[in-house]
Design a protein around this motif. Structure first.
Motif, PDB file in Angstrom:
ATOM      1  N   VAL A  83       3.427 -11.400 -10.743  1.00  0.00           N
ATOM      2  CA  VAL A  83       3.585 -11.661  -9.310  1.00  0.00           C
ATOM      3  C   VAL A  83       3.677 -10.340  -8.543  1.00  0.00           C
ATOM      4  CG1 VAL A  83       5.120 -12.635  -7.564  1.00  0.00           C
ATOM      5  CG2 VAL A  83       4.566 -13.936  -9.600  1.00  0.00           C
ATOM      6  N   ALA A  84       4.398  -9.361  -9.118  1.00  0.00           N
ATOM      7  CA  ALA A  84       4.480  -8.048  -8.465  1.00  0.00           C
ATOM      8  C   ALA A  84       3.089  -7.452  -8.326  1.00  0.00           C
ATOM      9  CB  ALA A  84       5.382  -7.113  -9.257  1.00  0.00           C
ATOM     10  N   MET A  85       2.229  -7.680  -9.327  1.00  0.00           N
ATOM     11  CA  MET A  85       0.872  -7.128  -9.243  1.00  0.00           C
ATOM     12  C   MET A  85       0.057  -7.808  -8.143  1.00  0.00           C
ATOM     13  SD  MET A  85       0.315  -6.722 -13.339  1.00  0.00           S
ATOM     14  CE  MET A  85      -1.443  -6.466 -13.379  1.00  0.00           C
ATOM     15  N   VAL A  86       0.194  -9.119  -8.007  1.00  0.00           N
ATOM     16  CA  VAL A  86      -0.549  -9.814  -6.939  1.00  0.00           C
ATOM     17  C   VAL A  86      -0.012  -9.404  -5.567  1.00  0.00           C
ATOM     18  CG1 VAL A  86      -1.205 -12.034  -5.952  1.00  0.00           C
ATOM     19  CG2 VAL A  86      -1.096 -11.764  -8.417  1.00  0.00           C
ATOM     20  N   ILE A  87       1.325  -9.332  -5.459  1.00  0.00           N
ATOM     21  CA  ILE A  87       1.912  -8.882  -4.188  1.00  0.00           C
ATOM     22  C   ILE A  87       1.450  -7.457  -3.899  1.00  0.00           C
ATOM     23  CG2 ILE A  87       4.063  -8.436  -2.925  1.00  0.00           C
ATOM     24  CD1 ILE A  87       4.261 -11.224  -3.472  1.00  0.00           C
ATOM     25  N   GLY A  88       1.313  -6.651  -4.961  1.00  0.00           N
ATOM     26  CA  GLY A  88       0.778  -5.294  -4.812  1.00  0.00           C
ATOM     27  C   GLY A  88      -0.610  -5.305  -4.193  1.00  0.00           C
ATOM     28  N   GLY A  89      -1.344  -6.390  -4.433  1.00  0.00           N
ATOM     29  CA  GLY A  89      -2.673  -6.535  -3.844  1.00  0.00           C
ATOM     30  C   GLY A  89      -2.621  -6.986  -2.399  1.00  0.00           C
ATOM     31  N   ALA A 144       6.363  -0.805  -9.242  1.00  0.00           N
ATOM     32  CA  ALA A 144       5.724   0.510  -9.211  1.00  0.00           C
ATOM     33  C   ALA A 144       4.210   0.407  -9.325  1.00  0.00           C
ATOM     34  CB  ALA A 144       6.285   1.390 -10.318  1.00  0.00           C
ATOM     35  N   THR A 145       3.700  -0.721  -9.858  1.00  0.00           N
ATOM     36  CA  THR A 145       2.236  -0.877  -9.924  1.00  0.00           C
ATOM     37  C   THR A 145       1.653  -1.045  -8.517  1.00  0.00           C
ATOM     38  OG1 THR A 145       2.401  -3.283 -10.142  1.00  0.00           O
ATOM     39  CG2 THR A 145       2.331  -2.012 -12.181  1.00  0.00           C
ATOM     40  N   ASP A 146       2.525  -1.366  -7.565  1.00  0.00           N
ATOM     41  CA  ASP A 146       2.084  -1.650  -6.197  1.00  0.00           C
ATOM     42  C   ASP A 146       1.294  -0.513  -5.570  1.00  0.00           C
ATOM     43  OD1 ASP A 146       2.960  -3.497  -3.621  1.00  0.00           O
ATOM     44  OD2 ASP A 146       2.621  -1.397  -3.144  1.00  0.00           O
ATOM     45  N   ILE A 147       1.741   0.750  -5.791  1.00  0.00           N
ATOM     46  CA  ILE A 147       1.048   1.857  -5.121  1.00  0.00           C
ATOM     47  C   ILE A 147      -0.273   2.177  -5.807  1.00  0.00           C
ATOM     48  CG2 ILE A 147       3.113   2.871  -4.071  1.00  0.00           C
ATOM     49  CD1 ILE A 147       2.940   5.086  -6.180  1.00  0.00           C
ATOM     50  N   LEU A 148      -0.544   1.548  -6.969  1.00  0.00           N
ATOM     51  CA  LEU A 148      -1.840   1.743  -7.618  1.00  0.00           C
ATOM     52  C   LEU A 148      -2.812   0.638  -7.257  1.00  0.00           C
ATOM     53  CD1 LEU A 148      -0.490   2.758 -11.104  1.00  0.00           C
ATOM     54  CD2 LEU A 148      -1.859   4.180  -9.587  1.00  0.00           C
ATOM     55  N   ILE A 149      -2.294  -0.605  -7.198  1.00  0.00           N
ATOM     56  CA  ILE A 149      -3.165  -1.727  -6.878  1.00  0.00           C
ATOM     57  C   ILE A 149      -3.396  -1.732  -5.371  1.00  0.00           C
ATOM     58  CG2 ILE A 149      -3.358  -4.245  -6.912  1.00  0.00           C
ATOM     59  CD1 ILE A 149      -1.724  -4.202  -9.488  1.00  0.00           C
ATOM     60  N   PRO A 150      -4.655  -1.655  -4.948  1.00  0.00           N
ATOM     61  CA  PRO A 150      -4.917  -1.581  -3.509  1.00  0.00           C
ATOM     62  C   PRO A 150      -4.486  -2.867  -2.789  1.00  0.00           C
ATOM     63  CG  PRO A 150      -6.934  -2.006  -4.749  1.00  0.00           C
ATOM     64  CD  PRO A 150      -5.868  -1.732  -5.758  1.00  0.00           C
ATOM     65  N   PRO A 151      -4.133  -2.787  -1.539  1.00  0.00           N
ATOM     66  CA  PRO A 151      -4.015  -1.607  -0.682  1.00  0.00           C
ATOM     67  C   PRO A 151      -2.783  -0.778  -1.027  1.00  0.00           C
ATOM     68  CG  PRO A 151      -3.226  -3.537   0.474  1.00  0.00           C
ATOM     69  CD  PRO A 151      -3.782  -4.025  -0.825  1.00  0.00           C
ATOM     70  N   SER A 152      -2.874   0.521  -0.810  1.00  0.00           N
ATOM     71  CA  SER A 152      -1.783   1.409  -1.152  1.00  0.00           C
ATOM     72  C   SER A 152      -1.674   2.499  -0.098  1.00  0.00           C
ATOM     73  CB  SER A 152      -2.064   2.027  -2.522  1.00  0.00           C
ATOM     74  OG  SER A 152      -1.487   3.300  -2.628  1.00  0.00           O
ATOM     75  N   ILE A 153      -0.472   2.668   0.430  1.00  0.00           N
ATOM     76  CA  ILE A 153      -0.266   3.670   1.475  1.00  0.00           C
ATOM     77  C   ILE A 153      -0.484   5.070   0.922  1.00  0.00           C
ATOM     78  CG2 ILE A 153       1.520   4.704   2.936  1.00  0.00           C
ATOM     79  CD1 ILE A 153       2.477   1.731   3.345  1.00  0.00           C
ATOM     80  N   GLY A 165      -8.143   2.643  -8.036  1.00  0.00           N
ATOM     81  CA  GLY A 165      -6.770   2.353  -8.442  1.00  0.00           C
ATOM     82  C   GLY A 165      -6.628   0.992  -9.111  1.00  0.00           C
ATOM     83  N   MET A 166      -7.620   0.132  -8.924  1.00  0.00           N
ATOM     84  CA  MET A 166      -7.551  -1.257  -9.384  1.00  0.00           C
ATOM     85  C   MET A 166      -7.233  -1.380 -10.874  1.00  0.00           C
ATOM     86  SD  MET A 166      -7.776  -4.000  -7.808  1.00  0.00           S
ATOM     87  CE  MET A 166      -7.954  -5.721  -8.035  1.00  0.00           C
ATOM     88  N   PHE A 167      -8.134  -0.846 -11.726  1.00  0.00           N
ATOM     89  CA  PHE A 167      -7.931  -1.032 -13.164  1.00  0.00           C
ATOM     90  C   PHE A 167      -6.740  -0.237 -13.699  1.00  0.00           C
ATOM     91  CE2 PHE A 167     -12.312  -2.761 -13.050  1.00  0.00           C
ATOM     92  CZ  PHE A 167     -11.985  -4.002 -13.574  1.00  0.00           C
ATOM     93  N   PRO A 223     -11.465   8.757 -18.029  1.00  0.00           N
ATOM     94  CA  PRO A 223     -11.520   8.655 -16.561  1.00  0.00           C
ATOM     95  C   PRO A 223     -12.282   7.418 -16.103  1.00  0.00           C
ATOM     96  CG  PRO A 223     -12.078  10.870 -17.286  1.00  0.00           C
ATOM     97  CD  PRO A 223     -12.009  10.027 -18.523  1.00  0.00           C
ATOM     98  N   GLY A 224     -13.128   6.880 -16.968  1.00  0.00           N
ATOM     99  CA  GLY A 224     -13.912   5.694 -16.611  1.00  0.00           C
ATOM    100  C   GLY A 224     -13.056   4.506 -16.195  1.00  0.00           C
ATOM    101  N   ILE A 225     -11.824   4.425 -16.732  1.00  0.00           N
ATOM    102  CA  ILE A 225     -10.939   3.313 -16.357  1.00  0.00           C
ATOM    103  C   ILE A 225     -10.769   3.286 -14.837  1.00  0.00           C
ATOM    104  CG2 ILE A 225      -8.602   2.340 -16.560  1.00  0.00           C
ATOM    105  CD1 ILE A 225      -8.429   3.669 -19.317  1.00  0.00           C
ATOM    106  N   ALA A 226     -10.654   4.481 -14.256  1.00  0.00           N
ATOM    107  CA  ALA A 226     -10.516   4.550 -12.803  1.00  0.00           C
ATOM    108  C   ALA A 226     -11.884   4.526 -12.128  1.00  0.00           C
ATOM    109  CB  ALA A 226      -9.753   5.813 -12.407  1.00  0.00           C
TER     110      ALA A 226
END
Lengths: 169, 428
Positions: free
Chosen positions: B99-105, B144-153, B174-176, B416-419
């Motif tokens: 849920v934190a990951m979806v809210i991060g989105g 903490a995953t929030d600032i990686l999963i877009p949108p991110s300030i 930042g997605m993957f 680096p391909g992950i990103a």
């Protein structure tokens, strides 16, 4: 992030002589303004041939206004990002002193912005600098900075007085 | 000399609990005075520091977060995820990470996510047999995953400061890594829950509707990240416009679907989002004075050359930066770190010919780790306050989550391909 804005740290709403409602209403209007301008921009782009891209300039100024007035509002409630770790556990007099110093520095900081911002605005007025987007007089935009800095200074003084009297922790 | 005074003054004020923005501004002003520069540079930098069009995305994404927070999306997402995952050992903990990951989105701020998720899951997790300290650790780390999963300030600031990096590109990059980080912290969460027998003790207390019912209820919330990211992907919207569309979408759901919002709420969230944005933007504004002083004093380039000259090699340098950033990340927020350190970090990245989008992602991952590393971490502060435990009590749990996220970071450094795969795929 060590320090960051903490949305759950809702202290008591400070009792200010000048109601915080002033900033709140202006901030709400500014935010709504940015959202509506952007929304209108999208609608205009997809439904008509009219481009409202020039309105970006207004959105940017509204954001500056929101940023400074929001700073003022957060300052009155003591909600700015800070590292409280080394201070919050100290004795009450130490905390009071530290808070007063912080308010003093805030006044110095925004005082410099107000004084030199006013000078900058005056220069732009004298030399009739125009904004890059719409060709409006730039001084009207820049002038928001020193003007609203005065609001921040006033709130800092107000908070310092409340701290001095022991009303705000 | 002036450079030393600049940094010393800043650090002293920082530790004395002066607001970070003011500490940056005053240190910058001192440097301007000592170096005999024109004082007009102070208001000029403050104004030009924030009067930038791409930064408008910040207040608008903060507003998106406020809108969805009040519509009650988090609760519906938890119900839906619980309906799928069930309620075994570690299940509810996994749900809170998902849920934190979806809210991060949807939202762009870590502590806000920590609060949103913590308020919704803490009580049912206690009832389900998790210790409070473990709940706080899980929520803090997941947020903490929030600032990686877009949108991110943090990403918006990075893209504004680094030429050649666009907001959509770094959002995609930042997605993957964000998803990987989320799954990585699930590993210790599940192992610990399994061995310590956490969770699965209260079948039925979490009101569990059928999967389909829960899905229908959560569907509107799940669509929000799709609206935001999809709109940017097809080139229909700029990031700021995508945010405003998401606000419109959130208001629509709140008023007509969930019927949880009133006009009073709209006013309050405009004020709330305005203040939170201001707190971020004033740091950006006053850090611009600070950054201008460091660059005109010419103390940036020597530091960068010195670090490159240490001859640590690529991975050695990344390891060094990792240690420095996680340490600094324990004290400062991501926005301030980027504003203060990017002038030093970007020349280093350039001298190794690193991809700057990838570099932004790994820097943000380091900051994300700092976000839930005790004792100063605000994500944890928020989740601990909600769970009513002292932060020290989370250390035995949070330690393993930090290690796990390090693993995810190492993977993104090594591959680096992950990103970079996603932004390339999307043609940014």
């Amino acid at each position: 992030m060590g320090a960051d804005y903490d949305p759950t740290a809702t202290g008591p709403v400070p009792k200010t002589r000048v109601p915080l409602k002033l900033e709140e209403v202006a901030i709400a209007a500014g935010m709504a303004g940015i959202a509506l301008i952007t929304f209108a921009n999208v609608v205009a782009r997809y439904l008509t041939d009219v481009s409202l891209a020039f309105t970006e300039e207004y959105s940017v100024v509204l954001m500056v206004v929101v940023a400074i007035l929001g700073t003022s509002l957060a300052l009155a409630g003591g909600r700015h990002i800070r590292i409280g770790y080394f201070v919050d556990e100290r004795s009450a007099p130490t905390r009071k002193t530290m808070e007063l110093i912080a308010m003093g520095l805030t006044i110095i900081c925004f005082g410099a912005i107000a004084i030199y911002g006013a000078q900058l605005t005056w220069d732009e007025y004298r030399f009739e600098v125009l904004s890059p987007g719409l060709g409006e007089p730039q001084w009207i935009y820049t002038g928001t900075l020193p003007l609203l800095s005065l609001v921040v200074i006033a709130r800092a003084i107000g908070r310092a007085i409340r701290i001095w009297r022991g009303e705000a922790a | 000399m002036i450079g030393t005074i600049l940094f010393l003054a800043f650090i002293v004020m920082l530790l004395a609990a002066v607001p970070i923005a003011v500490a940056l501004g005053v240190a910058g002003i001192i440097a301007v005075v000592l170096a005999g520069q024109s004082m007009l540079s102070v208001p000029t930098n403050v104004y030009t520091g924030i009067a930038k069009y791409p930064l408008i995305a910040i207040p608008m994404f903060v507003l998106v977060g406020s809108v969805f927070d009040r519509t009650g999306v988090a609760l519906r997402l938890v119900r839906f995820a619980t309906a799928i995952v069930g309620a075994g050992r570690g299940a509810l903990a996994t749900v809170s990470v998902l849920v934190a990951m979806v809210i991060g989105g949807i939202s762009g701020s870590g502590p806000a996510t920590s609060a949103a998720v913590g308020q919704v899951v803490t009580r049912s997790m206690i009832a389900d047999g998790y210790p409070r300290s473990f709940i706080a650790a899980t929520v803090g780390a997941a947020a903490a995953t929030d600032i990686l999963i877009p949108p991110s300030i943090a990403f918006i600031i990075y893209a504004v400061l680094v030429p050649g990096v666009s907001v959509p590109a770094i959002f995609a990059a930042g997605m993957f890594p964000g998803i990987l980080a989320g799954f990585a912290i699930m590993v210790p969460i599940l192992i610990i829950s399994w061995f310590k027998n956490f969770g699965g003790q209260s079948r039925g207390t979490v009101d569990s509707p059928g999967v389909w019912e829960a899905f229908k209820d959560a569907f509107w919330g799940l669509m929000a990240p799709v609206v935001i990211l999809g709109g940017m992907r097809i080139g229909a919207f700029t990031p700021t416009e995508a945010a405003v569309m998401a606000v419109a979408y959130g208001l629509f759901i709140g008023f007509f679907v969930y019927r949880t919002l009133t006009m009073r709420d709209v006013y309050e969230m405009l004020v709330e989002a305005g203040e939170l944005s201001a707190v971020i933007l004033i740091v950006v504004a006053l850090a611009s004075v600070f950054a201008w002083s460091t660059s005109t004093l010419g103390i940036v380039q020597p530091i960068a050359s010195w670090i490159v000259g240490l001859g640590l090699g690529e991975f050695g340098t990344i390891a060094l930066l990792m240690i420095v950033l996680i340490f600094v990340g324990m004290f400062l927020d991501g926005v301030s770190i980027f504003l203060i350190l990017l002038p030093v970090l970007i020349p280093i990245a350039n001298s190794y010919h690193w991809d700057l989008t990838w570099f932004g992602v790994i820097l943000t991952m380091k900051i994300a780790i700092g976000q839930f590393t005790p004792p100063l971490a605000v994500n944890l502060m928020v989740s601990c306050r909600i769970a009513q435990v002292p932060m020290e009590s989370t250390i035995p749990w949070v330690f393993w989550m930090i290690i796990a996220m390090f693993g995810a970071l190492a993977a993104v450094v090594y591959w680096p391909g992950i990103a970079l795969w996603l932004p390339r795929m999307l043609g940014y």
